[in-house]
Each structure stands twice: as C-alpha cells, then as structure tokens.
Design a protein around this motif. Sequence first.
Motif, PDB file in Angstrom:
ATOM      1  N   TYR A 171      -0.276  -5.597   1.810  1.00 45.56           N
ATOM      2  CA  TYR A 171      -0.778  -5.058   0.381  1.00 45.56           C
ATOM      3  C   TYR A 171      -0.072  -3.622   0.525  1.00 45.56           C
ATOM      4  O   TYR A 171       0.435  -3.025  -0.852  1.00 45.56           O
ATOM      5  N   ALA A 172       0.074  -2.985   1.607  1.00 44.11           N
ATOM      6  CA  ALA A 172       0.342  -1.528   1.567  1.00 44.11           C
ATOM      7  C   ALA A 172       2.004  -1.643   1.687  1.00 44.11           C
ATOM      8  O   ALA A 172       2.551  -0.504   1.390  1.00 44.11           O
ATOM      9  N   ALA A 173       2.531  -2.504   2.152  1.00 47.69           N
ATOM     10  CA  ALA A 173       3.894  -2.702   2.213  1.00 47.69           C
ATOM     11  C   ALA A 173       4.759  -2.733   0.867  1.00 47.69           C
ATOM     12  O   ALA A 173       4.101  -3.219  -0.033  1.00 47.69           O
ATOM     13  N   ASP A 174       6.209  -2.430   0.702  1.00 45.84           N
ATOM     14  CA  ASP A 174       6.806  -2.472  -0.461  1.00 45.84           C
ATOM     15  C   ASP A 174       7.329  -4.018  -0.402  1.00 45.84           C
ATOM     16  O   ASP A 174       6.935  -4.815   0.258  1.00 45.84           O
ATOM     17  N   PHE A 175       8.086  -4.359  -1.576  1.00 46.19           N
ATOM     18  CA  PHE A 175       8.274  -5.759  -2.098  1.00 46.19           C
ATOM     19  C   PHE A 175       9.114  -6.398  -0.771  1.00 46.19           C
ATOM     20  O   PHE A 175       8.876  -7.610  -0.385  1.00 46.19           O
TER      21      PHE A 175
ATOM     22  N   TYR B  57       5.160   3.568  -5.911  1.00 46.81           N
ATOM     23  CA  TYR B  57       6.571   3.748  -5.198  1.00 46.81           C
ATOM     24  C   TYR B  57       7.585   4.665  -5.791  1.00 46.81           C
ATOM     25  O   TYR B  57       8.766   4.590  -5.358  1.00 46.81           O
ATOM     26  N   LEU B  74       1.265  -5.322  -7.883  1.00 45.12           N
ATOM     27  CA  LEU B  74       0.209  -6.282  -7.382  1.00 45.12           C
ATOM     28  C   LEU B  74      -1.004  -5.491  -7.654  1.00 45.12           C
ATOM     29  O   LEU B  74      -2.115  -6.279  -7.715  1.00 45.12           O
ATOM     30  N   ASP B  75      -1.047  -4.274  -7.794  1.00 47.17           N
ATOM     31  CA  ASP B  75      -2.205  -3.614  -7.769  1.00 47.17           C
ATOM     32  C   ASP B  75      -2.258  -2.549  -8.907  1.00 47.17           C
ATOM     33  O   ASP B  75      -2.543  -1.134  -8.581  1.00 47.17           O
TER      34      ASP B  75
END
Lengths: 332, 289
Positions: A171-175, B57, B74-75
């Motif tokens: 969840y914390a990682a990027d795509f 990001y 996603l969030d």
Amino acid sequence: MVRARLTSVVCAYGALALGACLAAPLIGSTHISLARAFDRSVPFADNVDAQIFFVARMPRVLTGAIVGSTLAAAGVVMQALLGNPLATPFTLGVSTGAALGAVLAITFGSSLAVGVLASVPLASLAGAVVASAIVYALATRPGRPISTMVLLLAGVTLNAFFSALILFVQYAADFTQAYRTIRWLMGDLDVGSFAPIVASLPMVLLSLGIFAFLPRPLNLLSVGADTAATRGVDVGRTQRLAFLSASLATAAAVSLAGPIGFVGIVVPHLVRLMVGVDHRVVLPASALFGAAFLVGCDLVARTVLAPVEVPVGVVTAMVGGPFFLWLLVRKS
Amino acid sequence: MAARQKKLIALAALLCLSFASHASAQVARRVVSLVPNVTEILFAVGAGAQVVGISSYDDFPPETKSLPRVGALLDPDTERIFSLRPDLVIVYGSQGELESQFTRTGIRVYPYRHGGIDDVLQAIRDVARLTGHTADGDRVVRGMQKQFAAIRQRVGGRPRPKTMVVIGRDAGELRGVYASGGVGFLHEVLEIAGGDDVFADQKREAVQPSNETMIVRAPQVIIEVHAGDPPASQVLEKERAAWNQLASVPAVRNNRVHLLYGGYLLAAGPRLGQAADTLARVLHPEAFK
C-alpha cells in the motif's frame, strides 16, 4: 519386496524427470540448432544458439527441476508431519516470510547483495529463515514432542500476520513497485544464469540429505505418535528434523523462484494415487515427479502464448488441477 | 404523496443540473490533482497558483513541496479533498466511483487517461482550458511539437538502431525485466528520438521479456530509464554489468547499454521533449556534436 518396488518406481520416475530435463532445453519460442550451440569453434559471444541454450534455457530447466523436486518432497514431509492431507510447503509461513522479505527489498530498493545472491533472493531467504525460526520457537519445547496442533495454528497465524504486513508495504509502495511485487508472487523460473542455482545447492542438498532419513519414521508417525514411540521412534527428534528440512527446502525453492503454488500439494497426492502411501517410495517418487512436472509446466508457460509468457504458477494450477481431479475420480 | 415526491426529485435534479452547467462555464479557481503528471501540466500552463491539493507521489515542480497531499489512485482521502473546497478535481480515468462522488456534489472532475503523446497534448489543452489558461496551454503544446520536430529533423536520415527501453528490473540481476511495448508515450518518444522499438509489434504499454526473448530480439541499444536519482558509481557499474551475461546481444557487445536517471523520463507531461532529447543524444551522439 519394498526394495524391488522402490527400484522400479525410482527408475521409472527418474527416467521421466531426466527425459523432461533433456527435452525441455531443446524446445522453446525460437528454434535452435544443437550442433551450433555446442560448436566450440564459434566464440560464445557470437553464438546466439549457445546463448539461448546455456543462458536462457538450461538455467531455467535446472531451476524448474530443483524447485519442483524440493517443493514436492517438502509437501510430502509437511503432510506427514502435520498429519494433514491439506498441508503444503507454504502452510507454516515459510513462503509468506520469504514474500515479505522480497516485497521489502523491491519496495525499498535495497541493493544489498552477498556473493552471487542479489538483493531480492537474499531478502526472501532471510524472510523464510525468520518465519521458520518464529514458528519453531513457538511450537517446540525442549525434550518434548511437537504439538502438531500448535505448529499448524502458529504457522497459519504467522501466514496471516505476514500477509497483512505485505499488504501494508504494498500500500505504501508506488505503482511500479506494487506491480513488480505481484509479479514476484506469481513465481518465475527465468533466473538467467547458473549463479543463483549454485547458491541454492547447499541448502537443497542438505535438506534432500535429511529427507533420506525420514521415510521410515514418517511411516510410523503417520500411524500415530504413540505407536511410533513404542516402535522405537524418537518422535520429537523426527518432527524437528522433518520441520527443519522441509522449511530449508522450501526457503531454498522460494528464494530461487518465488512461491510457485500447487506443486507442493498436488504432486504428493498424484504420486500417492499412483504408487501407494509408503513414504519410502512416495518421497523419492514425489521429488522426481515434481521435477518433471514443473519443468513440463514451464515448457508450456514459455511456449503456449509465445513471445508472451504465462506465469508458471498459473500453468501448474491449470494443468495440475484437472489432472488431479481426473485421477481422483478414476481411482475412487 | 408519490406524485409530490416525484416532483421534488425532479426539482432537485433540475437544480443540480443547472448548478453543474453553471459550474462548467466557470474557470476553476481551486484545483486538486491526484495525478502527478497532470499536476506538472497545471504548473506548466501557469495554473500553479490555483492548485490547492496534490497526490502523495508528486515531486515536480519544487513548488509542490508545500502543498497538502490527499492520497493517490488507491487511497484518495475524499474528506480531505472536500475540506479543500475544490471546484475541479483531477482523477485517474479508472477512479469511476470517486468521479461520481464529486460530480454528485457539483464539483467538476477531469478524468485523466494514460496514453500516447497525442493524449498528453490533449490533456495539456484540456487542463489549460478548464483553468482559464487556454493560450498558455496552446503555447506549451506548440513548444513541445517544435521540440519533437527539431529532434526528428536532427536524427532524420540516420540509421535507426533497434532499441529496447527497460522500465523495471530486479536489482543486480536480469530478472523481472519490464520493457516498453509498442504503444504509449515511451514508445513514441523512442521513435521520435530515432530508435526502432524491438517490441513495436507488441501492442501493449509494457512487456515482460524472458532472457530468451531478449537474446532473440537482439537489441542494438538498451536504455534503462529510472525515475530516481543516479546511485553511487559502483552500484551503477554493477547494474550495468548485470547485462553482461547476454553476451551475444549487440547492445552488450558494443557497450551500448545506457542507464538513465530522472523523473522527467517517465512523466507523461510537458518535459517529454526533454526526454526525447536525452534519448536522441544516447542513440545518435554523433548528431549532437
């Protein structure tokens, strides 16, 4: 009697595994000439056929054979140890621990490497070892047999806990990292060189060596721990050896190729349906059949939609599932 | 009773509709962007001062550092987005649920879809129009088109090397390789920069070639693009050396494996001209002497 049966079964399954390992490198998405691949007069860097044979296919087939046989044999041992036909090499948290290690290495871009082990395999191996150590510490008491109930519950709970950690890290990682993590979880045999195979060999050989001592006590253990004890089996020692060797084999396989599912549960059952339940026959037969099975599945994975590849874990389930059901229905 | 309820609903719908049409005629003053490359576009067309919230990001331009972050694909943090009182929210095209949540409350939504260079240019024009910077948007688009044309001309007529653009790989080994496929902005940037994509026939944005596929496709140049900063030189050397096992691949034999670092290389936005320029210099160094 058993010896003669063992010899004939091992010969038959050994021939199957050997045949798969010899045939698989010759088949692929591109046609190669074996004569040219082994032609020493052409420098290696100019010899595309040799490159395909020695860099792309041989390491891949060997990895398939090693991973297939260790996972299948570890599956047999786990099922006997836990007295549960649904047990797999991944039941006790080893693979989820390995996956957590791999996910951390991918997400935080570690470039730590030791010898020939790159960061992702190294991290997954560390995760597998940590997970097995936790389960082992939770389930064993000095001088007493392991409670398989505690072992199973500790393993399943640790699996869930590590899975939650994996989701959290993802969840914390990027795509792109999340995508690569998912790809790792599908398993992959395309190791690209012999170095990772050589690195895994000590663990694989050690665990297979321990497996060689296990069939007789496992036979007695599957009748019941008390019965086994009255027949002179050191139950606690057998359980510990079984757990450690199966965990080591699984850790080696998963750090080499990711968690390839289905081999560890379906191959032992397939083999039992064909040769009976005596571990002296089932264990070596499963190791050999597991090698042939995974090498065959990978052959399908890399050729069926070429040049696109199907993850090998998808093929093991899609080929193995129906085959297993067919055998199950026919035998019952 | 039922008739009255129906009338009420119709009235409410009418009100919503008129509110929505009223809103769409207006220029957005408070923009929240959940898409980093669109945030970059907003700043490039001069709408930076109107941006009130960005994704987790975002890192470009530097002005984004001080802006509130409201999640990502996603969030998305809807509460936080509402609290910023935006009149335009930029979401991913796949965030349909989120989109309807905002449109229901009369907040305009621009769904961004990933695609090729033409889609990027269209997104620049759209975003510029929505924020009242139509002329600036056109100027940015023309500037990029001019950059592309100049690069095309510069490398035109030169032999186009077969090139593989790698966008992901496991550290230190040739595993988990992702390469650009035959569609998408990276593929088009490579074509502009004077390279022939080895995976041009694969009509997907990304492909995962096996070692065998890479040997067979035999690229003459391999370009790895990474979004981050370049690592220490010994790490860089080790990563480049990971390719050495594919000894028969021309790119490896002729020392034409290039590792490039920089967020602009992978951002589908106004800096694509710069990305094409970097790739062109790697592919055709002699054209820039």
